[in-house]
Design an enzyme around this catalytic site. Structure first.
Site, PDB file in Angstrom:
ATOM      1  N   HIS A  81       5.364   1.101  19.226  1.00 21.91           N
ATOM      2  CA  HIS A  81       4.427   1.624  18.217  1.00 21.91           C
ATOM      3  C   HIS A  81       4.815   3.060  17.829  1.00 21.91           C
ATOM      4  O   HIS A  81       4.048   4.005  18.007  1.00 21.91           O
ATOM      5  CB  HIS A  81       2.981   1.567  18.748  1.00 21.91           C
ATOM      6  CG  HIS A  81       1.948   1.569  17.660  1.00 21.91           C
ATOM      7  ND1 HIS A  81       0.809   0.809  17.709  1.00 21.91           N
ATOM      8  CD2 HIS A  81       1.873   2.249  16.493  1.00 21.91           C
ATOM      9  CE1 HIS A  81       0.080   1.025  16.629  1.00 21.91           C
ATOM     10  NE2 HIS A  81       0.711   1.893  15.868  1.00 21.91           N
ATOM     11  N   ARG A  90       0.287  -4.153  12.336  1.00 17.03           N
ATOM     12  CA  ARG A  90      -0.458  -4.319  13.579  1.00 17.03           C
ATOM     13  C   ARG A  90      -0.014  -5.647  14.204  1.00 17.03           C
ATOM     14  O   ARG A  90       0.267  -6.617  13.475  1.00 17.03           O
ATOM     15  CB  ARG A  90      -1.967  -4.376  13.320  1.00 17.03           C
ATOM     16  CG  ARG A  90      -2.614  -3.033  13.090  1.00 17.03           C
ATOM     17  CD  ARG A  90      -2.643  -2.177  14.359  1.00 17.03           C
ATOM     18  NE  ARG A  90      -3.354  -0.922  14.198  1.00 17.03           N
ATOM     19  CZ  ARG A  90      -2.786   0.233  13.846  1.00 17.03           C
ATOM     20  NH1 ARG A  90      -1.484   0.292  13.592  1.00 17.03           N
ATOM     21  NH2 ARG A  90      -3.511   1.331  13.755  1.00 17.03           N
ATOM     22  N   GLY A  95       0.856  -1.186   0.000  1.00 15.18           N
ATOM     23  CA  GLY A  95       0.000   0.000   0.000  1.00 15.18           C
ATOM     24  C   GLY A  95       0.887   1.228   0.000  1.00 15.18           C
ATOM     25  O   GLY A  95       2.054   1.180  -0.391  1.00 15.18           O
ATOM     26  N   ARG A  96       0.314   2.323   0.504  1.00 12.75           N
ATOM     27  CA  ARG A  96       1.081   3.578   0.486  1.00 12.75           C
ATOM     28  C   ARG A  96       2.368   3.457   1.291  1.00 12.75           C
ATOM     29  O   ARG A  96       3.432   3.919   0.872  1.00 12.75           O
ATOM     30  CB  ARG A  96       0.219   4.713   1.051  1.00 12.75           C
ATOM     31  CG  ARG A  96      -0.850   5.205   0.107  1.00 12.75           C
ATOM     32  CD  ARG A  96      -1.630   6.327   0.751  1.00 12.75           C
ATOM     33  NE  ARG A  96      -2.347   5.828   1.899  1.00 12.75           N
ATOM     34  CZ  ARG A  96      -3.666   5.700   1.974  1.00 12.75           C
ATOM     35  NH1 ARG A  96      -4.411   6.090   0.982  1.00 12.75           N
ATOM     36  NH2 ARG A  96      -4.239   5.212   3.053  1.00 12.75           N
ATOM     37  N   ILE A  97       2.288   2.819   2.464  1.00 12.20           N
ATOM     38  CA  ILE A  97       3.481   2.714   3.319  1.00 12.20           C
ATOM     39  C   ILE A  97       4.467   1.709   2.710  1.00 12.20           C
ATOM     40  O   ILE A  97       5.673   1.966   2.635  1.00 12.20           O
ATOM     41  CB  ILE A  97       3.079   2.314   4.753  1.00 12.20           C
ATOM     42  CG1 ILE A  97       2.223   3.432   5.380  1.00 12.20           C
ATOM     43  CG2 ILE A  97       4.317   2.016   5.610  1.00 12.20           C
ATOM     44  CD1 ILE A  97       1.550   3.056   6.692  1.00 12.20           C
ATOM     45  N   GLU A 129      -0.885  -4.926  23.197  1.00 12.01           N
ATOM     46  CA  GLU A 129       0.053  -3.805  23.179  1.00 12.01           C
ATOM     47  C   GLU A 129      -0.313  -2.834  24.308  1.00 12.01           C
ATOM     48  O   GLU A 129      -1.437  -2.331  24.307  1.00 12.01           O
ATOM     49  CB  GLU A 129      -0.054  -3.109  21.824  1.00 12.01           C
ATOM     50  CG  GLU A 129       1.021  -2.092  21.570  1.00 12.01           C
ATOM     51  CD  GLU A 129       0.946  -1.586  20.131  1.00 12.01           C
ATOM     52  OE1 GLU A 129       1.452  -2.285  19.234  1.00 12.01           O
ATOM     53  OE2 GLU A 129       0.336  -0.527  19.927  1.00 12.01           O
TER      54      GLU A 129
HETATM   55  C1  DGY Z   1      -1.842   4.378  12.479  1.00 14.08           C
HETATM   56  O1  DGY Z   1      -1.879   5.412  11.835  1.00 14.08           O
HETATM   57  O2  DGY Z   1      -2.634   3.466  12.283  1.00 14.08           O
HETATM   58  C2  DGY Z   1      -0.811   4.277  13.544  1.00 14.08           C
HETATM   59  O3  DGY Z   1      -0.607   2.965  13.906  1.00 14.08           O
HETATM   60  C3  DGY Z   1      -1.202   5.099  14.749  1.00 14.08           C
HETATM   61  O4  DGY Z   1      -2.457   4.707  15.168  1.00 14.08           O
END
Ligand code: DGY
Length: 310
Positions: free
Chosen positions: A276, A228, A146-148, A257
């Site tokens: 996180h 996640r 995806g974007r990331i 978490e």
């Molecule tokens: C997100 O943008 O989903 C990060 O994990 C912060 O919640």
């Protein structure tokens, strides 16, 4: 002066949001959910489900500070006519930076090295000590382009890394632009030196990386989770690390978490773990806060959200 709209939030929401919302809305703590609240602001992934929304009959919007909305029951919100907004796009660079930092940290044993260099044991430089795994020239497997994921692939280019990716659907345009190659998940796991998870948590991706998947990875490979926690089976990762069936893992997210402080994985030196931090830069968190506020205020006015969850 008319009273400020009352908004349920998992307080405290940090200084930036508090400042942006001061005098604009009244933030109400999570345990005070009830009638008379006009919206919801989710900051640290509190659960928003049908029963909660039923306690908020006047709710006109749920605004999430972050892109991942696995803690929000989108169908329940839609069924009640409540729009949900999130903060896509602005955090891709920061999250990819962190994912890449984890690749480097785990491969080159940075955190372990830091501990050692500060400790009583470092009395003599030893060239055969604390050897890591190379990052440049490696093969990186991105699960979720995806974007990331695309931003991770961009960063890999500068390290002469060959990038494989797995995604629900192949992405020919990204392949052409980024020089990445599609692979089925089992093939990606078997070939990659670094497996980087950047998928959203959905019914399909929950538990995506378990014992069978870890068994396919090379004993020299590193698992990086910037997605996640529930995308991986943590017991399986703990076992694989303890038995040195993979070289290392770098986890920015876990399920639960935070982990219980006595969780066995925390004792392993081939684990790198961060709390996180994916999007945790001053600049990105400010942009996320501004977007979340824009969604919240639009929803409170009954308008369409600038960035609704699609
Ligand atoms: C997100 O943008 O989903 C990060 O994990 C912060 O919640």
């Amino acid at each position: 002066m008319p009273p400020l709209p009352r908004v349920l939030a998992d307080l405290p929401v940090g200084p930036v949001l508090t400042g942006l919302l001061d005098g604009v809305v009244e933030l109400v703590p999570w345990d005070a959910a009830g009638p008379g609240l006009a919206g919801v602001l989710t900051y640290g992934h509190p659960t928003v489900d049908g029963p909660l929304l039923d306690r908020l009959p006047g709710c006109r919007v749920v605004s999430n500070v972050g892109v991942g909305v696995d803690h929000i029951d989108l169908a329940a919100a839609a069924a009640r006519g409540v729009p949900v907004g999130n903060t896509p796009g602005v955090l891709d660079g920061a999250t990819a930076d962190l994912a890449f930092a984890l690749v480097l940290a785990a491969g080159r044993r940075l955190v372990e090295g830091d501990r050692y260099a500060r400790g009583p044991g470092f009395l003599r430089y030893d060239p055969s000590h604390m050897l890591g795994r190379e990052v440049h020239g490696a093969t990186l497997g991105i699960v979720g382009l995806g974007r990331i994921g695309e931003q991770v692939a961009r960063r890999a280019r500068g390290f002469d890394i060959a990038v494989l990716y797995h995604n629900r659907r192949p992405k020919p345009a990204a392949e052409a632009a980024l020089g990445v190659r599609y692979a089925a998940l089992p093939d990606l796991l078997a070939a990659a030196d670094y497996v980087v998870l950047t998928v959203p948590l959905t019914a399909e991706t929950r538990g995506l990386i378990g014992r069978a998947e870890l068994a396919r990875m090379k004993p020299t490979a590193v698992l990086v989770n910037a997605a996640r926690g529930a995308v991986v089976d943590l017991d399986a990762v703990t076992e694989a690390l303890a038995a040195r069936r993979i070289y290392g893992a770098a986890l920015d997210v876990t399920d639960p978490e935070p982990l219980p402080r006595d969780h066995p994985i925390l004792k392993l030196d081939n684990l790198t773990i961060t709390p996180h931090l994916g999007s945790a830069t001053e600049q990105t968190r400010r942009r996320m806060a501004e977007m979340a506020v824009a969604n919240l205020l639009a929803g409170l006015r009954g308008g369409s959200l600038p960035t609704p969850v699609t």
